[in-house]
Write a protein that holds these residues in place. Sequence first.
Motif, short mmCIF file in Angstrom:
data_model
loop_
_atom_site.label_atom_id
_atom_site.label_comp_id
_atom_site.label_asym_id
_atom_site.label_seq_id
_atom_site.Cartn_x
_atom_site.Cartn_y
_atom_site.Cartn_z
N LEU A 1 -42.26 67.18 -33.94
CA LEU A 1 -41.52 65.90 -33.83
C LEU A 1 -42.36 64.84 -33.14
CD1 LEU A 1 -37.87 66.75 -32.74
CD2 LEU A 1 -38.55 65.41 -34.71
N SER A 2 -42.98 65.24 -32.01
CA SER A 2 -43.73 64.26 -31.23
C SER A 2 -45.04 63.88 -31.89
CB SER A 2 -44.01 64.81 -29.83
OG SER A 2 -42.81 64.88 -29.12
N ALA A 3 -45.48 64.71 -32.85
CA ALA A 3 -46.78 64.43 -33.48
C ALA A 3 -46.66 63.36 -34.56
CB ALA A 3 -47.35 65.71 -34.07
N GLN A 4 -45.42 63.03 -34.95
CA GLN A 4 -45.24 61.98 -35.97
C GLN A 4 -45.67 60.65 -35.39
OE1 GLN A 4 -44.44 62.36 -39.03
NE2 GLN A 4 -43.91 64.53 -38.90
N GLU A 5 -46.67 60.07 -35.99
CA GLU A 5 -47.18 58.80 -35.46
C GLU A 5 -47.05 57.74 -36.53
OE1 GLU A 5 -49.63 57.18 -32.20
OE2 GLU A 5 -50.36 59.13 -32.85
N ALA B 1 -34.34 66.44 -28.37
CA ALA B 1 -35.19 67.00 -29.43
C ALA B 1 -34.39 67.90 -30.35
CB ALA B 1 -36.34 67.78 -28.81
N GLN C 1 -48.69 70.81 -24.60
CA GLN C 1 -47.38 70.85 -23.97
C GLN C 1 -46.36 70.39 -25.00
OE1 GLN C 1 -46.72 72.18 -21.20
NE2 GLN C 1 -47.49 71.09 -19.40
N PRO C 2 -45.18 70.95 -25.09
CA PRO C 2 -44.65 72.06 -24.33
C PRO C 2 -45.11 73.43 -24.83
CG PRO C 2 -43.04 71.29 -25.89
CD PRO C 2 -44.20 70.36 -26.00
N ASP D 1 -50.22 64.09 -36.59
CA ASP D 1 -51.57 64.49 -36.19
C ASP D 1 -51.65 65.96 -35.79
OD1 ASP D 1 -50.23 64.18 -33.87
OD2 ASP D 1 -51.46 62.56 -33.07
N LYS E 1 -46.33 56.98 -28.07
CA LYS E 1 -45.10 56.98 -28.84
C LYS E 1 -43.93 56.57 -27.95
CE LYS E 1 -47.01 60.70 -31.53
NZ LYS E 1 -48.06 61.13 -30.57
N VAL F 1 -41.18 65.18 -21.97
CA VAL F 1 -42.06 65.46 -23.10
C VAL F 1 -42.76 66.80 -22.90
CG1 VAL F 1 -44.07 64.70 -24.41
CG2 VAL F 1 -42.37 63.04 -23.68
N SER F 2 -43.22 67.07 -21.67
CA SER F 2 -43.92 68.36 -21.50
C SER F 2 -42.95 69.52 -21.57
CB SER F 2 -44.74 68.39 -20.22
OG SER F 2 -44.08 67.78 -19.18
N ASN F 3 -41.64 69.26 -21.45
CA ASN F 3 -40.67 70.33 -21.67
C ASN F 3 -40.14 70.33 -23.10
OD1 ASN F 3 -40.26 71.93 -19.28
ND2 ASN F 3 -39.61 70.05 -18.31
N GLY F 4 -40.57 69.34 -23.89
CA GLY F 4 -40.16 69.31 -25.30
C GLY F 4 -38.68 69.09 -25.51
N SER G 1 -40.59 70.78 -31.39
CA SER G 1 -40.76 69.62 -30.53
C SER G 1 -42.17 69.03 -30.67
CB SER G 1 -40.48 70.03 -29.09
OG SER G 1 -40.86 69.00 -28.22
N TYR H 1 -40.20 56.71 -26.67
CA TYR H 1 -39.19 57.75 -26.61
C TYR H 1 -37.82 57.25 -26.19
CZ TYR H 1 -42.60 61.51 -27.18
OH TYR H 1 -43.54 62.36 -27.68
N VAL I 1 -37.21 65.82 -25.64
CA VAL I 1 -36.87 64.53 -26.25
C VAL I 1 -37.70 64.32 -27.51
CG1 VAL I 1 -36.09 63.25 -24.22
CG2 VAL I 1 -38.53 63.42 -24.69
N GLN I 2 -37.22 63.42 -28.38
CA GLN I 2 -37.99 63.08 -29.56
C GLN I 2 -38.19 61.57 -29.62
OE1 GLN I 2 -35.97 63.25 -33.42
NE2 GLN I 2 -34.28 64.26 -32.37
N PRO I 3 -39.25 61.15 -30.31
CA PRO I 3 -39.54 59.72 -30.35
C PRO I 3 -38.40 58.92 -31.00
CG PRO I 3 -41.40 60.97 -31.15
CD PRO I 3 -40.27 61.93 -31.01
#
Lengths: 410, 541
Positions: free
Chosen positions: B135-139, A306, B280-281, B243, A138, A108-111, B132, A140, A113-115
């Motif tokens: 994408l991850s912010a979709q909750e 991702a 991050q990232p 968010d 979330k 995740v911190s490397n961006g 990215s 993953y 993967v996606q949920p």
Amino acid sequence: MMVKKNGLLAAGAIAVAASLALAGCSAGSDSSGATSDADSSTLTVWVDADRAAVLKDAAAAFTKESGVKVKLVQKDFAKIQEEFIAQVPTGKGPDITIAAHDWLGNFVSNGVVQPVELGDTAADYQQVAVTAMSYEGKTYGVPYSIENIALLRNTALAPTAPATFDDMVAAGTAAGTEFPYLVQIGPEADPYHLYPFQTSFGAPVFGTNADGSYNPDDLTVGNAGGEAFATWLAAEGAAGRMSVNLTGDIAKEKFYAGASPFLLTGPWNVPDAQAAGIDVSVDAVPSAGGQPAQPFVGVQGFMVSAKTKNAIAANEFLVNYIGSEDVQTALYEVGGRPPALTAAFEAASSDPITAGFGAVGATAVPMPNIPQMGKVWQFWGVTEAAIISNQGDPVQLWQKMTADIAAAIQ
Amino acid sequence: MMTTPGTGHDRAQIVAAKRQRQASRIAEAASAGIKVLLVKVLVLGIVDAISVYALFVLFAKQDWLVFGLVLVVTVAVNWIYFRVKGLPAKYLTPGLIFLLIFQIFVVGYSGYIAFTNYGTGHNSTKDDAVSSLILSAQERVPDSPTYALTVLEQAGVYSFLVTDPDGDISVGNADTPLKTVTDAETDGSGQAVGLPGYTTLNFADIVSNQEAIAAVAVPLSDDPNDGSLRTPDGSAAYLYLSDLVYDEAAGTMTNTGTGVVYTEDPSQGSFVAADGSELQPGWKVEVGLANFAKAFGTDSIRGPLISVTLWTFAFAFLSVATTFALGLFLAIVFNDLRMRGRNVYRVVMILPYAFPAFLSALVWAGMLNPQFGFINQVLFGGAEIPWLTNEWLAKFSIIFVNLWLGFPYMFLVCTGALQSIPGELQEAATVDGAKPWQVFRLIKLPLLLVSVSPLLIASFAFNFNNFNLIYMLTNGGPRDVTAGVNVGATDILISMVYKVAFVGANRDYGLASAFSILIFVLVALVSIISFRQTKALEELN
């Protein structure tokens, strides 16, 4: 002749494209020319060798149902984390990869993967597996197996399961074997195998949030329970029951040879123990500090890139195919790891070994998947080794370790 | 063969035959030339075709740097092979091209990485980081229902026809919020499967347009804070709220939940809030000399750097010295003609060299176990000598195991060098009354060093970076836990770099590259100085 020439050209083109890609200059994820086979209706899935055979059937069923081709690429499991992080940004990575849940924070911190939306199927999995596959609220990944350690007991030497740690030591002493119990430690100790004892003193590494995820700002390892655990470790070391000379290999060999009635280990050593002619039973880890002894759980599953261009097909394949009872059961049959899907797990529980490890896993805690955990190991193991070898005051060493970890995760 | 002198007629015949032979030779050469030329044209044609194809691809991708490189190389290759002159270049070119791609480029790229922040959290471009994050912010809205979904299409616009758990049917698309419809066609279970005027997409249609469909967000109402419906799999829709809001013009990410604004910081390659917290990232940016500053400026690295560097030099020097001394001694002993069964001994001597070093190091680690190891159990009668857990004994063990691993190589090299020294020299020296030690010190050793010293320098450079042995035998330990740094007593520079750059989940490729440049400078300096010294030896010959 023409055909041959075209073949040559294509081969050459691929060679050039490959060397250009090697040279790290494949800018953008444009799939024109060089990788014209990256057609949008092909799912590329990275799997390890053991899982590949099972997924072949699932993939064939999926292709029949949806018309989407699935390309399985075999990878060495140990290298997947690095390669996935390196390849996804280039646009040449897979759509789906097999993964261990503790890589998640790094992913995740490397961006990369996606949920994944499990939707209503989330309730069909064991809670601990979904928690492990979640990061910052979330989910993953789609989990397929749960793995943890438990107490392996040689029933010929110890007929009953010990209720507490002291009972285990007493039973081991009564058996008259070389060691009352065996835990692999090694020169840099083994925090993973010692963790159930640590949690039995009420000292997990990190505190948890309401949803069961770990809170990196709440470092609980240095609490009063942690100090009690350190003191207890030093006492076990002084009594000679724990030793840094006892590496994993030696502990295993000793147990197979009947030099101890108890070995703290995972399902991976059961086949060898049975082959050595030992009748083993799997029990819960006895508590040393009065609270429940919770080992770490490792969850394996599948995650979505991702940068996939096949998000819908990938989700459909994971949630409705990998998440099906048949596939989960088939994956259990090759790997021997208890399935993450509750229905498949219940079916697998007819085997007492799986049921034993599963029962321990159900009450265990997921190994933290937050990136901060990576900074913990380097101080944790050597400190435990120093305490077991009685190289100083255990409480001071433990507090020094806590301070070092706190400084490192800032 | 006739011995009498031939007549004029005979001579004419001989001359004619000679000419014929010459002519046929020329013809042969010419035809060979044509064959060679044909092969040359064919191979160059293939190479050029591939290059042109690659150029098209690169042109389409607008990758101008690589485009230029491929163009220059292609032109150069054609020029080299179509010239009549310049034969050496024709032999060297293929090797040079591969050298450029697989050596020079790799080294150059590693050097470039030292000036970036490439590593965990900074491993791609800004666009990737933004998408990215979004994408991850979709909750998924908590406790929101699962909608059974049918994807519809009308004039290229995708609409969602959804049935909620209560059986209410509504339709909407990215521009028009969800509204209830009554004229939908339903299947047996009450799920809407079609709407007049729209085309219903089956799964295959959805898959072939999945990028567009996955990007569709249908607002629940006119109020964006109610969230919007998205579909992860084409058969169910869920209500999501994001968010994070990205404002490209301002270069900011705003967290709608907390109201914190994260501003793009090109020097760090990430979105940073006013209080210094980062999202991050991030992405990869050039950071100049920051990695070198980190290598010398971080206390946890600078502290052990001095002692580790000293130990690295000591380890490399002692490894070379001990292996060379033992190898040379054995070579001299087994070079003596009076020794019987020399070949058997020699074969036995080579054995440690025949095992993979990885394996040997692991086996030794097991044998040196204080409590259960072979060395203590059998050779020292059960004494618990802490071979690998005491700082100085661990250093000794490392050098000892490296001696075991390395002496056969030196033994081989010295045997070869000794056998190339003429025996007369020794005889002459003995006649002049030299003692055996004098013969060795004044004649054999200098002559030996002429041929062996480059190998000693190479061995030094190899041991300077002998990561395998350290990692397998002690993993750099034993560590002083009170020091609070992840560096042990037997860590050499390369294993320390490994720990600094790759420990745990945080990879710092930039810092690791900066360190490798420093290690390269050290090894290069030592090698240059040593090679200068060995020049003096060569004047002996």
